[in-house]
Motif scaffolding. Structure first.
Motif, PDB file in Angstrom:
ATOM      1  N   ASP A   1      -0.333 -17.533   6.618  1.00 38.08           N
ATOM      2  CA  ASP A   1      -1.499 -17.568   5.732  1.00 38.08           C
ATOM      3  C   ASP A   1      -2.756 -17.042   6.426  1.00 38.08           C
ATOM      4  O   ASP A   1      -3.570 -16.353   5.816  1.00 38.08           O
ATOM      5  CB  ASP A   1      -1.737 -18.991   5.222  1.00 38.08           C
ATOM      6  N   VAL A   2      -2.902 -17.380   7.697  1.00 37.29           N
ATOM      7  CA  VAL A   2      -4.056 -16.892   8.451  1.00 37.29           C
ATOM      8  C   VAL A   2      -4.020 -15.368   8.578  1.00 37.29           C
ATOM      9  O   VAL A   2      -5.023 -14.679   8.358  1.00 37.29           O
ATOM     10  CB  VAL A   2      -4.101 -17.556   9.845  1.00 37.29           C
ATOM     11  N   THR A   3      -2.854 -14.837   8.917  1.00 35.25           N
ATOM     12  CA  THR A   3      -2.736 -13.379   9.052  1.00 35.25           C
ATOM     13  C   THR A   3      -2.835 -12.685   7.699  1.00 35.25           C
ATOM     14  O   THR A   3      -3.366 -11.580   7.606  1.00 35.25           O
ATOM     15  CB  THR A   3      -1.423 -13.001   9.753  1.00 35.25           C
ATOM     16  N   LEU A   4      -2.342 -13.350   6.642  1.00 39.42           N
ATOM     17  CA  LEU A   4      -2.463 -12.768   5.300  1.00 39.42           C
ATOM     18  C   LEU A   4      -3.930 -12.620   4.918  1.00 39.42           C
ATOM     19  O   LEU A   4      -4.349 -11.576   4.398  1.00 39.42           O
ATOM     20  CB  LEU A   4      -1.745 -13.648   4.277  1.00 39.42           C
ATOM     21  N   CYS A   5      -4.718 -13.653   5.172  1.00 44.34           N
ATOM     22  CA  CYS A   5      -6.156 -13.603   4.881  1.00 44.34           C
ATOM     23  C   CYS A   5      -6.806 -12.447   5.632  1.00 44.34           C
ATOM     24  O   CYS A   5      -7.564 -11.659   5.046  1.00 44.34           O
ATOM     25  CB  CYS A   5      -6.792 -14.934   5.255  1.00 44.34           C
TER      26      CYS A   5
ATOM     27  N   ARG B   1      -9.459  -7.524   5.488  1.00 41.26           N
ATOM     28  CA  ARG B   1      -9.806  -6.439   6.410  1.00 41.26           C
ATOM     29  C   ARG B   1      -9.078  -5.143   6.059  1.00 41.26           C
ATOM     30  O   ARG B   1      -9.219  -4.153   6.770  1.00 41.26           O
ATOM     31  CB  ARG B   1      -9.477  -6.835   7.845  1.00 41.26           C
ATOM     32  N   HIS B   2      -8.286  -5.193   4.986  1.00 42.04           N
ATOM     33  CA  HIS B   2      -7.560  -4.006   4.497  1.00 42.04           C
ATOM     34  C   HIS B   2      -6.713  -3.376   5.601  1.00 42.04           C
ATOM     35  O   HIS B   2      -6.776  -2.172   5.865  1.00 42.04           O
ATOM     36  CB  HIS B   2      -8.541  -2.971   3.926  1.00 42.04           C
ATOM     37  N   LYS B   3      -5.899  -4.214   6.216  1.00 38.08           N
ATOM     38  CA  LYS B   3      -5.032  -3.746   7.284  1.00 38.08           C
ATOM     39  C   LYS B   3      -3.838  -2.983   6.711  1.00 38.08           C
ATOM     40  O   LYS B   3      -3.455  -3.185   5.555  1.00 38.08           O
ATOM     41  CB  LYS B   3      -4.541  -4.928   8.123  1.00 38.08           C
ATOM     42  N   PRO B   4      -3.228  -2.095   7.502  1.00 37.18           N
ATOM     43  CA  PRO B   4      -2.096  -1.295   7.017  1.00 37.18           C
ATOM     44  C   PRO B   4      -0.865  -2.151   6.730  1.00 37.18           C
ATOM     45  O   PRO B   4      -0.793  -3.331   7.100  1.00 37.18           O
ATOM     46  CB  PRO B   4      -1.839  -0.310   8.162  1.00 37.18           C
ATOM     47  N   ALA B   5       0.120  -1.523   6.095  1.00 35.29           N
ATOM     48  CA  ALA B   5       1.309  -2.243   5.637  1.00 35.29           C
ATOM     49  C   ALA B   5       2.068  -2.922   6.772  1.00 35.29           C
ATOM     50  O   ALA B   5       2.670  -3.984   6.575  1.00 35.29           O
ATOM     51  CB  ALA B   5       2.233  -1.291   4.886  1.00 35.29           C
ATOM     52  N   LEU B   6       2.052  -2.336   7.957  1.00 38.73           N
ATOM     53  CA  LEU B   6       2.777  -2.919   9.079  1.00 38.73           C
ATOM     54  C   LEU B   6       2.258  -4.316   9.403  1.00 38.73           C
ATOM     55  O   LEU B   6       3.043  -5.221   9.709  1.00 38.73           O
ATOM     56  CB  LEU B   6       2.660  -2.008  10.311  1.00 38.73           C
ATOM     57  N   TRP B   7       0.955  -4.508   9.333  1.00 38.27           N
ATOM     58  CA  TRP B   7       0.372  -5.821   9.571  1.00 38.27           C
ATOM     59  C   TRP B   7       0.823  -6.797   8.485  1.00 38.27           C
ATOM     60  O   TRP B   7       1.123  -7.956   8.762  1.00 38.27           O
ATOM     61  CB  TRP B   7      -1.151  -5.732   9.580  1.00 38.27           C
ATOM     62  N   GLN B   8       0.844  -6.330   7.245  1.00 33.90           N
ATOM     63  CA  GLN B   8       1.273  -7.173   6.136  1.00 33.90           C
ATOM     64  C   GLN B   8       2.756  -7.517   6.246  1.00 33.90           C
ATOM     65  O   GLN B   8       3.191  -8.588   5.820  1.00 33.90           O
ATOM     66  CB  GLN B   8       0.965  -6.470   4.819  1.00 33.90           C
ATOM     67  N   TYR B   9       3.521  -6.603   6.819  1.00 31.54           N
ATOM     68  CA  TYR B   9       4.940  -6.830   7.026  1.00 31.54           C
ATOM     69  C   TYR B   9       5.152  -8.032   7.945  1.00 31.54           C
ATOM     70  O   TYR B   9       5.987  -8.904   7.670  1.00 31.54           O
ATOM     71  CB  TYR B   9       5.555  -5.569   7.644  1.00 31.54           C
TER      72      TYR B   9
END
Length: 214
Positions: free
Chosen positions: A177-181, A186-194
Motif C-alpha cells: 500500500d505504501v509503494t502503491l501510494c 508520483r506517476h512511476k513507470p509500470a515496473l514500479w507498479q509491478y
C-alpha cells in the motif's frame, strides 16, 4: 499443497500480472480487472482449505473475499474499492484477535506504525487529486497500523506457522500500500507498479496460507 503454492506464485508473477498490465495499457478494462482478481481468489482458495475449522480461518476467508471484490472495484471507482479494502482489513483484524489479545506490545507497534504512516502520508498531501481523500487515507492508515499491531507481536510472543505467516502477510500488505501510494501519486513507470502489485499478491497469499492449521 507445496506444489500448488509454487504454481500459484509462478502463475501470478509470470502470467496474471503481465496480462493485467498488458490489458491495462491497451484500455481493455474488463480483461485487466478479470485477471487482476485471480491471485486474490487463489489466496482465498487456500484459506478455504481450513473449512472454517476455527474463528480465525472463517474471518480471514471473509476478509480475502471482500478484498477480491475490492480488487475489481478499485478499477471501477477508487473510493468504493478503498472502502472495501478498509472493510477487508477490519475482517482481518477480527481474525487476528483470535490469535492473541491486544497487549502492551500491540499498542507500541500501533503507535510507531501509525506515526510512520502519518508522516509518510503527509508528504503526499499536496499531490492528492481531491483534498478530501486525505481524510480517508489517514483512516485507512490507522487500519494498516492496527494490522501490524495485531500480527507482528503475536509472531514473537507465540511463534507458529499461523502467526508467522500472518505477520509476514500483514507486513507485505503495508509495504504494497505504501509503494502503491508512492507509485500512483508520483506517476512511476509500470515496473514500479509491478513490484507493488506483486507485494500485494504475496501478502494475500501468505494470509491465505495462514488459515489452515497444518
Amino acid at each position: 499443497m507445496r506444489y500448488a503454492v509454487i504454481l500459484s506464485v509462478a502463475l501470478t508473477w509470470g502470467m496474471f500480472m503481465p496480462a493485467h498490465f498488458w490489458a491495462q495499457a491497451r484500455g481493455r478494462k474488463a480483461l485487466s480487472l478479470t485477471v487482476k482478481v485471480v491471485p486474490t481468489l487463489a489466496a482465498a482458495a487456500f484459506a478455504s482449505l481450513a473449512r472454517g475449522a476455527d474463528a480465525y480461518s472463517a474471518w480471514l476467508l471473509a476478509g480475502l473475499c471482500v478484498c477480491a471484490l475490492a480488487d475489481v472495484m478499485l478499477g471501477v471507482r477508487f473510493e468504493v474499492g478503498g472502502a472495501l479494502f478498509f472493510a477487508g482489513h477490519l475482517l482481518y483484524l477480527t481474525a487476528l484477535s483470535f490469535n492473541q489479545a491486544p497487549s502492551v506490545w500491540s499498542a507500541a507497534v500501533f503507535a510507531v506504525a501509525w506515526a510512520g504512516l502519518w508522516a509518510f502520508s503527509a508528504r503526499y498531501r499536496d499531490l492528492m487529486p481531491r483534498k478530501r481523500l486525505m481524510a480517508g487515507v489517514m483512516v485507512y492508515a490507522m487500519a494498516l497500523a492496527a494490522l501490524l499491531a495485531m500480527s507482528v507481536p503475536a509472531a514473537f510472543a507465540a511463534p507458529s506457522r499461523r502467526t508467522v505467516l500472518a505477520a509476514c502477510g500483514a507486513s507485505l500488505f503495508v509495504l504494497s500500500d505504501v509503494t502503491l501510494c508512492h507509485n500512483l501519486l508520483r506517476h512511476k513507470p509500470a515496473l514500479w507498479q509491478y513490484f507493488s502489485l506483486g507485494a500485494y499478491y504475496m501478502a494475500q497469499l501468505l494470509l491465505g496460507l495462514s488459515a489452515p492449521l497444518a
